[in-house]
Design an enzyme around this catalytic site. Sequence first.
Site, mmCIF file in Angstrom:
data_model
loop_
_atom_site.group_PDB
_atom_site.id
_atom_site.type_symbol
_atom_site.label_atom_id
_atom_site.label_comp_id
_atom_site.label_asym_id
_atom_site.label_seq_id
_atom_site.Cartn_x
_atom_site.Cartn_y
_atom_site.Cartn_z
ATOM 1 N N GLY A 152 0.813 -1.223 0.000
ATOM 2 C CA GLY A 152 0.000 0.000 0.000
ATOM 3 C C GLY A 152 0.843 1.268 0.000
ATOM 4 N N ASP A 175 0.296 -9.049 1.899
ATOM 5 C CA ASP A 175 -0.776 -8.164 1.410
ATOM 6 C C ASP A 175 -1.750 -9.014 0.606
ATOM 7 N N PHE A 231 0.342 -2.356 8.807
ATOM 8 C CA PHE A 231 -0.373 -1.330 8.047
ATOM 9 C C PHE A 231 -1.726 -1.822 7.544
ATOM 10 N N SER A 286 -4.082 6.433 13.931
ATOM 11 C CA SER A 286 -4.417 7.643 13.180
ATOM 12 C C SER A 286 -4.816 8.758 14.139
ATOM 13 N N THR A 333 -7.253 10.284 13.832
ATOM 14 C CA THR A 333 -8.711 10.167 13.947
ATOM 15 C C THR A 333 -9.132 9.721 15.362
ATOM 16 N N TYR A 350 -14.558 3.733 10.767
ATOM 17 C CA TYR A 350 -13.111 3.597 10.528
ATOM 18 C C TYR A 350 -12.337 4.016 11.773
ATOM 19 N N LYS A 386 -9.765 1.937 14.706
ATOM 20 C CA LYS A 386 -8.434 2.305 15.220
ATOM 21 C C LYS A 386 -8.452 2.375 16.747
ATOM 22 N N PHE A 443 -0.862 11.857 11.297
ATOM 23 C CA PHE A 443 -1.735 12.977 10.955
ATOM 24 C C PHE A 443 -2.072 12.859 9.461
ATOM 25 N N ASN A 476 -10.994 11.154 -1.826
ATOM 26 C CA ASN A 476 -11.696 11.931 -0.796
ATOM 27 C C ASN A 476 -10.749 12.928 -0.157
ATOM 28 N N PRO A 509 -19.590 17.435 6.247
ATOM 29 C CA PRO A 509 -20.101 16.993 7.553
ATOM 30 C C PRO A 509 -19.029 16.216 8.317
ATOM 31 N N GLY A 510 -18.901 16.505 9.580
ATOM 32 C CA GLY A 510 -17.953 15.769 10.430
ATOM 33 C C GLY A 510 -16.562 16.380 10.473
HETATM 34 P P1 NAD Z 1 -3.428 1.505 1.712
HETATM 35 O O1 NAD Z 1 -4.835 1.104 1.468
HETATM 36 O O2 NAD Z 1 -2.670 2.107 0.584
HETATM 37 O O3 NAD Z 1 -2.592 0.260 2.270
HETATM 38 C C1 NAD Z 1 -3.175 -0.746 3.056
HETATM 39 C C2 NAD Z 1 -2.751 -2.088 2.484
HETATM 40 O O4 NAD Z 1 -3.311 -3.132 3.289
HETATM 41 C C3 NAD Z 1 -3.245 -2.319 1.051
HETATM 42 O O5 NAD Z 1 -2.160 -2.721 0.243
HETATM 43 C C4 NAD Z 1 -4.296 -3.421 1.179
HETATM 44 O O6 NAD Z 1 -4.344 -4.235 0.033
HETATM 45 C C5 NAD Z 1 -3.812 -4.149 2.419
HETATM 46 N N1 NAD Z 1 -4.853 -4.859 3.168
HETATM 47 C C6 NAD Z 1 -6.041 -4.363 3.603
HETATM 48 N N2 NAD Z 1 -6.730 -5.335 4.255
HETATM 49 C C7 NAD Z 1 -5.960 -6.460 4.210
HETATM 50 C C8 NAD Z 1 -6.127 -7.772 4.705
HETATM 51 N N3 NAD Z 1 -7.242 -8.172 5.333
HETATM 52 N N4 NAD Z 1 -5.136 -8.670 4.494
HETATM 53 C C9 NAD Z 1 -4.001 -8.301 3.842
HETATM 54 N N5 NAD Z 1 -3.794 -7.069 3.348
HETATM 55 C C10 NAD Z 1 -4.758 -6.162 3.542
HETATM 56 O O7 NAD Z 1 -3.434 2.495 2.986
HETATM 57 P P2 NAD Z 1 -2.277 3.425 3.549
HETATM 58 O O8 NAD Z 1 -2.638 4.826 3.251
HETATM 59 O O9 NAD Z 1 -0.947 2.893 3.152
HETATM 60 O O10 NAD Z 1 -2.517 3.218 5.109
HETATM 61 C C11 NAD Z 1 -1.828 2.224 5.832
HETATM 62 C C12 NAD Z 1 -2.358 2.201 7.257
HETATM 63 O O11 NAD Z 1 -2.216 3.495 7.827
HETATM 64 C C13 NAD Z 1 -3.831 1.843 7.356
HETATM 65 O O12 NAD Z 1 -4.024 1.037 8.493
HETATM 66 C C14 NAD Z 1 -4.507 3.185 7.529
HETATM 67 O O13 NAD Z 1 -5.721 3.091 8.237
HETATM 68 C C15 NAD Z 1 -3.463 3.943 8.353
HETATM 69 N N6 NAD Z 1 -3.567 5.397 8.197
HETATM 70 C C16 NAD Z 1 -3.549 5.937 6.944
HETATM 71 C C17 NAD Z 1 -3.688 7.311 6.781
HETATM 72 C C18 NAD Z 1 -3.691 7.929 5.397
HETATM 73 O O14 NAD Z 1 -4.127 9.077 5.262
HETATM 74 N N7 NAD Z 1 -3.209 7.264 4.365
HETATM 75 C C19 NAD Z 1 -3.834 8.137 7.915
HETATM 76 C C20 NAD Z 1 -3.826 7.548 9.184
HETATM 77 C C21 NAD Z 1 -3.700 6.169 9.311
HETATM 78 C C1 UD1 Z 2 -9.537 12.556 6.583
HETATM 79 C C2 UD1 Z 2 -10.381 11.589 7.373
HETATM 80 C C3 UD1 Z 2 -9.579 11.107 8.590
HETATM 81 C C4 UD1 Z 2 -8.232 10.526 8.166
HETATM 82 C C5 UD1 Z 2 -7.478 11.605 7.372
HETATM 83 C C6 UD1 Z 2 -6.130 11.129 6.864
HETATM 84 C C7 UD1 Z 2 -12.690 12.349 6.965
HETATM 85 C C8 UD1 Z 2 -13.914 12.973 7.590
HETATM 86 N N1 UD1 Z 2 -11.612 12.231 7.782
HETATM 87 O O1 UD1 Z 2 -9.326 13.659 7.400
HETATM 88 O O2 UD1 Z 2 -10.303 10.129 9.305
HETATM 89 O O3 UD1 Z 2 -7.475 10.161 9.318
HETATM 90 O O4 UD1 Z 2 -8.282 11.985 6.240
HETATM 91 O O5 UD1 Z 2 -6.301 10.136 5.909
HETATM 92 O O6 UD1 Z 2 -12.695 11.940 5.823
HETATM 93 N N2 UD1 Z 2 -10.826 19.222 1.758
HETATM 94 C C9 UD1 Z 2 -11.402 20.074 0.823
HETATM 95 N N3 UD1 Z 2 -11.775 19.540 -0.381
HETATM 96 C C10 UD1 Z 2 -11.589 18.220 -0.696
HETATM 97 C C11 UD1 Z 2 -10.991 17.371 0.260
HETATM 98 C C12 UD1 Z 2 -10.634 17.906 1.492
HETATM 99 O O7 UD1 Z 2 -11.564 21.255 1.077
HETATM 100 O O8 UD1 Z 2 -11.969 17.802 -1.805
HETATM 101 C C13 UD1 Z 2 -10.397 19.795 3.049
HETATM 102 C C14 UD1 Z 2 -11.061 19.173 4.256
HETATM 103 O O9 UD1 Z 2 -12.247 19.839 4.587
HETATM 104 C C15 UD1 Z 2 -9.951 19.366 5.320
HETATM 105 C C16 UD1 Z 2 -8.654 19.264 4.503
HETATM 106 O O10 UD1 Z 2 -9.024 19.547 3.163
HETATM 107 O O11 UD1 Z 2 -10.022 20.646 5.875
HETATM 108 C C17 UD1 Z 2 -8.011 17.890 4.565
HETATM 109 O O12 UD1 Z 2 -8.986 16.906 4.205
HETATM 110 P P1 UD1 Z 2 -8.588 15.355 4.077
HETATM 111 O O13 UD1 Z 2 -7.407 15.214 3.200
HETATM 112 O O14 UD1 Z 2 -9.821 14.620 3.693
HETATM 113 O O15 UD1 Z 2 -8.116 14.958 5.547
HETATM 114 P P2 UD1 Z 2 -8.880 15.087 6.962
HETATM 115 O O16 UD1 Z 2 -10.088 15.910 6.856
HETATM 116 O O17 UD1 Z 2 -7.874 15.493 7.960
#
Ligand code: NAD
Ligand code: UD1
Length: 337
Positions: free
Chosen positions: A10, A31, A80, A124, A126, A148, A152, A177, A197, A292-293
């Site tokens: 990932g 994975d 991860f 996270s 979150t 979600y 966590k 973050f 998103n 929202p949220g």
């Molecule tokens: P990602 O989706 O790119 O990577 C996750 C990987 O886990 C993927 O390759 C997926 O195929 C694998 N996976 C999911 N479920 C599985 C299962 N049951 N068995 C085996 N493999 C599985 O996500 P990422 O952005 O690299 O995030 C990694 C971790 O960090 C996640 O736990 C996510 O919740 C956490 N996290 C991510 C963010 C972010 O913004 N990217 C922020 C905070 C926390």
């Molecule tokens: C989102 C997730 C959070 C997760 C974090 C990191 C939601 C409600 N929360 O948070 O759980 O830990 O990502 O992966 O989805 N924004 C815009 N336009 C867009 C997209 C985002 O204005 O099209 C703004 C948002 O309102 C925010 C900022 O950009 O102020 C960052 O947004 P985003 O990247 O989605 O991250 P988080 O809101 O922090």
Amino acid sequence: MAVLVTGGAGYIGSHTVVEMLGEGMDVVILDNFSNSKPKALERIREVSGGDFAFEQVDLLDSEGVERVFEKYDIDSVVHFAGLKAVGESVSIPLKYYHNNITGTLVLLETMKRHGTKRLVFSSSATVYGVPKTVPIREDFPLSATNPYGMTKLMIEQILGDLAKAEPDFSISCLRYFNPVGAHKSGLIGEDPTDIPNNLMPYICKVAVGQLEKLSVFGDCYDTHDGTGVRDYIHVVDLAKAHLAAIKETGERKGIDYFNIGTGTGYSVLDIVKTFEKVNGIKVPYVITGPRPGDVGSCYADPSKSERVFGWKAVYGLEEMCRDAYNWQIRNPKGYED
Ligand code: NAD
Ligand code: UD1
């Protein structure tokens, strides 16, 4: 002695494996490709010039996970693997609880059976829910605003209970973050399967013309320009935090929690302006109502991570915007190209 990296194909996992291979570590990736592509593994090899073992296994498949632990001498685990789309978790919560919680339980039970007691878990920001004040410290109250986030929080609770019952376990929960950017080679990066998103991947797709314009979700927050403020962290800094955490986790027992951010908050418009400046490209946007949220401001106090394991983010917003765009233009269709 190998480190098992679940979810290593990932976004964050692939960058972390590159850093681990750079340090000469012995890596096994597990994975199921539910949110990643095999091509990411080729790219990890290309970027790092190193190699690793790979097992295509679902964490929900306890026999498959058992086989992995029988085959390799696994000393520690960086976990991860999990589903991470907030909106999807609201519409299909059971899938999220099952994958993230049951998957983690299968992993922990297998670790326990095999005497593998060192774990770094991807948590996270979150887990702080709607913070009352910023910057956020690790001892702030915890809550969840969606399934979600609840997974966590529940996993942190499970790990806390495990650490109490099994004092030999060494566990770190890294509370990320907002990870953004990509490796500077442009070979690995974030590859969202759907319309993104999150802000940075959305901006990248607008910048290359795949999406028409960015909707800025609200400009009435109590921030310097009214738009939402977050703590964006370069994914390579985040990857390096895992190396520091693996080392520190092995030197103590019990569980601990760490914020992984830069400590600096940037608004949505700060990001748009910096992205436009460093990449020399316009990002059309409109201001819409708030999502929202969402909270107005969310950024870390990351001083504990620096104090305890000597890690500190070094990349700034310009590098984050430059590297995110570089990945996007080199891979307009992600790993499909
Ligand atoms: P990602 O989706 O790119 O990577 C996750 C990987 O886990 C993927 O390759 C997926 O195929 C694998 N996976 C999911 N479920 C599985 C299962 N049951 N068995 C085996 N493999 C599985 O996500 P990422 O952005 O690299 O995030 C990694 C971790 O960090 C996640 O736990 C996510 O919740 C956490 N996290 C991510 C963010 C972010 O913004 N990217 C922020 C905070 C926390
Ligand atoms: C989102 C997730 C959070 C997760 C974090 C990191 C939601 C409600 N929360 O948070 O759980 O830990 O990502 O992966 O989805 N924004 C815009 N336009 C867009 C997209 C985002 O204005 O099209 C703004 C948002 O309102 C925010 C900022 O950009 O102020 C960052 O947004 P985003 O990247 O989605 O991250 P988080 O809101 O922090």
